[in-house]
Design an enzyme around this catalytic site. Structure first.
Site, PDB file in Angstrom:
ATOM      1  CB  SER A  26     -18.575  42.779  -6.745  1.00 38.91           C
ATOM      2  OG  SER A  26     -19.917  42.756  -7.193  1.00 38.91           O
ATOM      3  CE  LYS A  62       1.299  50.255 -20.959  1.00 37.23           C
ATOM      4  NZ  LYS A  62      -0.194  50.199 -21.006  1.00 37.23           N
ATOM      5  CB  SER A  75      -0.733  58.935 -27.239  1.00 38.25           C
ATOM      6  OG  SER A  75      -1.277  57.672 -27.518  1.00 38.25           O
ATOM      7  CD  GLN A 120      -0.689  60.190 -17.521  1.00 41.04           C
ATOM      8  OE1 GLN A 120      -1.074  60.406 -16.388  1.00 41.04           O
ATOM      9  NE2 GLN A 120      -1.512  59.924 -18.516  1.00 41.04           N
ATOM     10  CG  ASP A 155      -9.901  27.296  -9.490  1.00 40.86           C
ATOM     11  OD1 ASP A 155      -9.118  26.400  -9.107  1.00 40.86           O
ATOM     12  OD2 ASP A 155     -10.926  27.628  -8.865  1.00 40.86           O
ATOM     13  N   GLY A 196      -2.793  44.209 -24.605  1.00 41.94           N
ATOM     14  CA  GLY A 196      -2.512  45.090 -25.733  1.00 41.94           C
ATOM     15  C   GLY A 196      -1.319  44.520 -26.476  1.00 41.94           C
ATOM     16  N   GLY A 197      -0.119  44.950 -26.060  1.00 40.60           N
ATOM     17  CA  GLY A 197       1.097  44.378 -26.630  1.00 40.60           C
ATOM     18  C   GLY A 197       1.546  43.125 -25.904  1.00 40.60           C
ATOM     19  N   GLY A 198       0.929  42.844 -24.762  1.00 39.14           N
ATOM     20  CA  GLY A 198       1.157  41.576 -24.077  1.00 39.14           C
ATOM     21  C   GLY A 198       2.162  41.604 -22.926  1.00 39.14           C
ATOM     22  N   GLY A 199       2.668  42.775 -22.570  1.00 38.23           N
ATOM     23  CA  GLY A 199       3.619  42.842 -21.460  1.00 38.23           C
ATOM     24  C   GLY A 199       2.979  42.490 -20.133  1.00 38.23           C
ATOM     25  CD  GLU A 243      -6.350  40.406 -28.958  1.00 37.95           C
ATOM     26  OE1 GLU A 243      -5.328  41.117 -28.917  1.00 37.95           O
ATOM     27  OE2 GLU A 243      -6.466  39.435 -29.722  1.00 37.95           O
ATOM     28  N   GLY A 301      -9.578  44.485 -32.342  1.00 38.60           N
ATOM     29  CA  GLY A 301      -8.115  44.407 -32.401  1.00 38.60           C
ATOM     30  C   GLY A 301      -7.626  43.064 -31.909  1.00 38.60           C
ATOM     31  CG  ASP A 357      -2.888  42.224 -32.377  1.00 37.18           C
ATOM     32  OD1 ASP A 357      -3.741  42.982 -31.878  1.00 37.18           O
ATOM     33  OD2 ASP A 357      -1.790  41.997 -31.847  1.00 37.18           O
ATOM     34  CB  SER A 406      -5.018  47.149 -16.835  1.00 34.04           C
ATOM     35  OG  SER A 406      -5.991  47.529 -17.773  1.00 34.04           O
ATOM     36  CG  ASN A 452      -4.917  57.232 -15.933  1.00 30.02           C
ATOM     37  OD1 ASN A 452      -5.328  57.704 -14.873  1.00 30.02           O
ATOM     38  ND2 ASN A 452      -3.702  56.768 -16.075  1.00 30.02           N
TER      39      ASN A 452
HETATM   40  C1  PLP Z   1      -0.991  49.450 -21.650  1.00 33.67           C
HETATM   41  C2  PLP Z   1      -2.271  49.052 -21.059  1.00 33.67           C
HETATM   42  C3  PLP Z   1      -2.808  47.764 -21.264  1.00 33.67           C
HETATM   43  C4  PLP Z   1      -2.145  46.728 -22.142  1.00 33.67           C
HETATM   44  O1  PLP Z   1      -0.907  46.315 -21.614  1.00 33.67           O
HETATM   45  P1  PLP Z   1       0.125  45.494 -22.537  1.00 33.67           P
HETATM   46  O2  PLP Z   1       1.306  45.252 -21.671  1.00 33.67           O
HETATM   47  O3  PLP Z   1       0.444  46.375 -23.715  1.00 33.67           O
HETATM   48  O4  PLP Z   1      -0.572  44.258 -22.973  1.00 33.67           O
HETATM   49  C5  PLP Z   1      -3.993  47.439 -20.627  1.00 33.67           C
HETATM   50  N1  PLP Z   1      -4.641  48.328 -19.857  1.00 33.67           N
HETATM   51  C6  PLP Z   1      -4.178  49.581 -19.635  1.00 33.67           C
HETATM   52  C7  PLP Z   1      -4.947  50.492 -18.766  1.00 33.67           C
HETATM   53  C8  PLP Z   1      -2.973  49.992 -20.234  1.00 33.67           C
HETATM   54  O5  PLP Z   1      -2.506  51.220 -20.015  1.00 33.67           O
END
Ligand code: PLP
Length: 322
Positions: free
Chosen positions: A32, A57, A82, A87, A176, A183-186, A208, A212, A214, A308, A311
């Protein structure tokens, strides 16, 4: 800290990308002029809102189910979620002909329950105010002989997620900085494995929600900090804590963890809708919000941003951006 498992490496991300070839969408990298001029950076958005089922995911879910042995595949897979992980597992199970059972809270959005059923999963509803879902999941997995696939705390899941950064840097060349929703960091842990391999010297940031944080507290204090389920519109990042696996990788591979407010997420959703003509869900805006809001200096840098997912109910979307 000693972990009961070896840490995944870039080789695992590469192997995941071979499994996903021709199955996952190789999502586009968008740019952009407006965003570049506003920040003084050269920004590359990896658009995982265009991934199958609408979020990254799918990568981790499909990779993890693919890796199961024949016997485990025949018996089936269990997941609790949830949101997007439900999905992802349901669709991956259908593609790999593996039966899937998804535990979802009774009060999950009707649309998400319907979408998960639509992919062929058996949805088991439970009362989240009365039942501990981890215990219920463990019980059901044991009773029915199912393999439990968690949304982030799993080496095959996070190796799959890392293919998003692998594709991005293959398309853009060295960067760079890379900003990733957390979220959970995966996602950020997997992406960091790919980023450091393909773009030596790159700095990887997790982003994050402010409410939240953490992950930020954990990163900065050197131990996993658990918080109450945060109130934020970023529903994909309402995790209470990192896992030992994601924390170990994040501590080693990440430059810092930044936070953004819900108001900044809404601003960023508007930017994507109005300027780039794309729908990005609130959680999917985390990384972009940090860059567009100049949470750290990006001027003059080549910057990767993972969008990411996309939805979000249209009614929620309309309410937030309207
Ligand atoms: C699950 C999810 C995240 C976070 O991913 P983690 O692996 O839990 O850190 C970020 N964005 C979207 C759209 C997700 O569905």
């Amino acid at each position: 800290m000693t972990l009961p498992f070896p840490l995944p490496t870039y080789a695992d991300v590469e192997a995941a990308s071979r499994r996903l070839a021709g199955v996952a969408n190789r999502t586009p990298v968008l740019t952009s002029t407006f965003a570049n001029e506003a920040t003084g950076a050269e920004i590359f958005f990896k658009a995982e809102n265009f991934q199958r089922m609408g979020a990254f995911k799918f990568r981790g879910g499909y990779n993890a189910i693919s890796r199961l042995g024949d016997d485990a595949k025949r018996r089936g897979v269990l997941a609790f979620s949830s949101g997007n992980h439900a999905q992802a597992i349901a669709l991956s199970g259908r593609l790999l002909q593996v039966p899937t059972t998804i535990l979802m809270p009774l009060d999950a959005p009707e649309m998400k329950i319907a979408a998960t059923r639509g992919y062929g999963a058996e949805v088991v509803l439970f009362d989240r105010y009365k039942v501990n879902r981890e215990e219920l999941a463990a019980e059901m997995a044991a009773e029915r002989g199912l393999s439990l696939i968690p949304p982030f705390d799993h080496p095959d899941v996070l190796a799959g997620q890392g293919t998003a950064a692998k594709e991005l840097i293959e398309d853009t060349g060295p960067l760079d900085m890379l900003f990733v929703c957390l979220g959970g960091g995966g996602l950020v842990a997997g992406c960091a494995l790919a980023a450091h391999e393909l773009s030596p010297g790159i700095k990887v940031y997790g982003v994050e929600p402010e409410a939240g944080n953490d992950g930020q507290q954990s990163f900065r204090s050197g131990q996993i900090v658990k918080i109450a389920v945060p109130k934020t519109i970023a529903d994909g990042a309402q995790t209470a804590a990192l896992s030992p696996l994601t924390f170990a990788l994040i501590s080693r591979d990440i430059a810092d963890i930044l936070t953004v407010s819900d108001a900044e997420l809404v601003e960023t959703m508007r930017f994507f809708g109005a300027r780039m003509k794309i729908v990005v869900e609130p959680t999917g805006c985390l990384a972009a919000a940090a860059v567009l809001g100049s949470k750290i200096p990006v001027r003059g840098k080549r910057v990767g941003v993972i969008l990411s997912g996309g939805n979000v109910d249209l009614s929620t979307y309309a309410r937030l951006v309207g």
